[in-house]
Scaffold this active site. Structure first.
Site, PDB file in Angstrom:
ATOM      1  N   ASP A 133      55.143 -34.619   1.641  1.00  0.00           N
ATOM      2  CA  ASP A 133      56.410 -33.771   1.493  1.00  0.00           C
ATOM      3  C   ASP A 133      56.603 -33.280   0.088  1.00  0.00           C
ATOM      4  O   ASP A 133      55.599 -32.819  -0.370  1.00  0.00           O
ATOM      5  CB  ASP A 133      57.595 -34.640   1.865  1.00  0.00           C
ATOM      6  CG  ASP A 133      58.862 -34.088   2.014  1.00  0.00           C
ATOM      7  OD1 ASP A 133      59.121 -33.018   3.041  1.00  0.00           O
ATOM      8  OD2 ASP A 133      59.694 -34.132   1.259  1.00  0.00           O
ATOM      9  N   TYR A 193      65.052 -28.946  -4.725  1.00  0.00           N
ATOM     10  CA  TYR A 193      65.109 -27.991  -3.825  1.00  0.00           C
ATOM     11  C   TYR A 193      65.753 -26.677  -4.604  1.00  0.00           C
ATOM     12  O   TYR A 193      65.470 -25.379  -4.490  1.00  0.00           O
ATOM     13  CB  TYR A 193      65.914 -28.221  -2.612  1.00  0.00           C
ATOM     14  CG  TYR A 193      65.282 -28.994  -1.676  1.00  0.00           C
ATOM     15  CD1 TYR A 193      64.414 -28.543  -0.750  1.00  0.00           C
ATOM     16  CD2 TYR A 193      65.596 -30.343  -1.883  1.00  0.00           C
ATOM     17  CE1 TYR A 193      63.557 -29.373   0.183  1.00  0.00           C
ATOM     18  CE2 TYR A 193      64.789 -31.482  -0.803  1.00  0.00           C
ATOM     19  CZ  TYR A 193      64.077 -30.968  -0.209  1.00  0.00           C
ATOM     20  OH  TYR A 193      63.390 -31.667   0.864  1.00  0.00           O
ATOM     21  N   HIS A 217      56.351 -35.505  11.248  1.00  0.00           N
ATOM     22  CA  HIS A 217      56.413 -35.155   9.652  1.00  0.00           C
ATOM     23  C   HIS A 217      56.150 -36.361   8.773  1.00  0.00           C
ATOM     24  O   HIS A 217      55.713 -36.677   7.778  1.00  0.00           O
ATOM     25  CB  HIS A 217      57.672 -34.442   9.177  1.00  0.00           C
ATOM     26  CG  HIS A 217      57.821 -34.217   7.813  1.00  0.00           C
ATOM     27  ND1 HIS A 217      57.251 -33.106   6.996  1.00  0.00           N
ATOM     28  CD2 HIS A 217      58.523 -34.596   6.623  1.00  0.00           C
ATOM     29  CE1 HIS A 217      57.470 -32.990   5.998  1.00  0.00           C
ATOM     30  NE2 HIS A 217      58.263 -34.070   5.399  1.00  0.00           N
TER      31      HIS A 217
END
Length: 279
Positions: A105, A206, A260
Site C-alpha cells: 500500500d 494523501y 488488498h
C-alpha cells in the site's frame, strides 16, 4: 496473534526517530518492511517470523506519523521524497549499505521511490498491492479507478477525515475489505488503531501527494517482485504489473483469493514468495 520474540527499538533515521519491530539474526541479510494505511509494523506479523526463520534480519518500522515513530506537523513533512529518504537513512542507521525493501500500500508507494531515487540502498524490491506511480497515474484517468479511490479526494478535506476515522470505522476497514474471515484478529486491529491515534500524519500522506510535485521518476534497476491480491477493493487489477520501461527486471505473482490486504489473507503464500525471492 502477534508474534512472540519481536524486538522493539528506536532508530534515528535522518530527520526522524522511528520505532522498529525486528526479528532474525542481527548479522542476517537486512529486509526492511514498510506498512501502508491505516496500519503499522503489525501488518508484517506473519512475515517477520518467516523471514527470521530463513536467516534474514527483518525490520518493520512504524513509518513517520504512525505508532511509536515521530509525527512531524504539517503536510509538507509527508512529501514522498521525505518518506523515501527516511527509508534510505534507516538502512544506513541500521549499519548496512543495502537492504531488500518490501512495501505494501503506501509502504509500496514509498518503496518504489526508494528504489528510484536511492538505488544504492536497494538490493531487491518487493511490492504488495501498490501500483508503480506511472501505472497509478494512468489508472486515475479512468472513472472506474476514480470511484475506487474516492477516499483520496475525501482525505483532502481539513479536519473532517480526522474526526470521522474513529476506532469503529478503522476496525470496519479490516473486517469488511479482507477476503479471509479472521484475517485480522482483535489484538491486531487494536494495535493498528492505536498506531492511528493521531491520524493527521497518516492522512497527510494523501494530502501531500496531491499538493506537491515529486522529483522525476527513474527506472528501477533492482530485481523486483510484485505480489498482487486480485480481490482488491481499492485498486484495479490492471494496475498490478508495471511497464517494463520503468521496471525492466520484474516478475508478478497474482493471488486470486486475496484482497488488498494480501499479506493477511494469504500469509503463508506471501511469506513463501518473499523468502524464495529474497534468497
Amino acid at each position: 496473534m502477534l508474534p512472540i520474540g519481536v524486538e522493539h527499538f528506536h532508530v534515528q533515521a535522518g530527520a526522524v526517530r522511528l520505532h522498529c519491530a525486528a526479528m532474525g539474526p542481527k548479522d542476517g541479510p537486512l529486509v526492511v518492511l514498510l506498512h501502508g494505511f491505516p496500519e503499522c509494523w503489525v501488518t508484517w506479523r506473519h512475515q517477520l517470523p518467516a523471514l527470521a526463520a530463513a536467516g534474514f534480519r527483518a525490520v518493520a518500522p512504524d513509518m513517520r506519523g504512525y505508532g511509536g515513530s515521530d509525527k512531524p506537523r504539517g503536510v509538507a513533512q509527508y512529501r514522498v521524497e521525505k518518506l523515501a529518504q527516511d527509508v534510505a537513512d534507516l538502512v544506513v542507521a541500521l549499519g548496512r549499505e543495502q537492504a531488500a525493501v518490501v512495501g505494501h500500500d503506501w509502504g509500496g508507494a514509498v518503496a518504489w521511490r526508494v528504489a528510484m531515487w536511492h538505488p544504492a540502498r536497494v538490493r531487491r524490491l518487493a511490492i504488495l498491492n501498490s501500483p508503480h506511480p506511472q501505472q497509478l497515474s494512468r489508472g486515475m484517468r479512468a472513472l472506474r479507478q476514480i470511484r475506487k479511490s474516492w477516499y483520496v479526494l475525501f482525505f483532502q478535506l481539513p479536519w473532517l477525515p480526522e474526526r470521522l476515522l474513529t476506532p469503529k470505522v478503522l476496525a470496519s476497514v479490516f473486517r469488511r475489505t479482507t477476503a479471509r474471515k479472521g484475517a485480522y484478529e482483535q489484538a491486531e486491529i487494536a494495535a493498528n488503531i492505536e498506531a492511528m491515534r493521531e491520524p493527521e500524519g497518516p492522512l497527510d500522506y494523501y494530502r501531500a501527494a496531491l499538493r506537491y510535485r515529486s522529483p522525476r521518476w527513474a527506472p528501477v534497476q533492482a530485481q523486483t517482485l510484485v505480489i498482487w491480491g486480485e480481490r482488491d477493493a481499492f485498486l484495479g487489477n490492471e494496475l498490478a504489473e508495471p511497464d517494463a520501461r520503468w521496471v525492466p527486471r520484474v516478475r508478478a505473482e497474482r493471488i486470486a483469493g486475496a484482497s488488498h490486504w494480501v499479506q493477511a489473507d494469504a500469509p503463508d503464500e506471501v511469506s513463501r514468495l518473499l523468502v524464495e525471492f529474497l534468497r
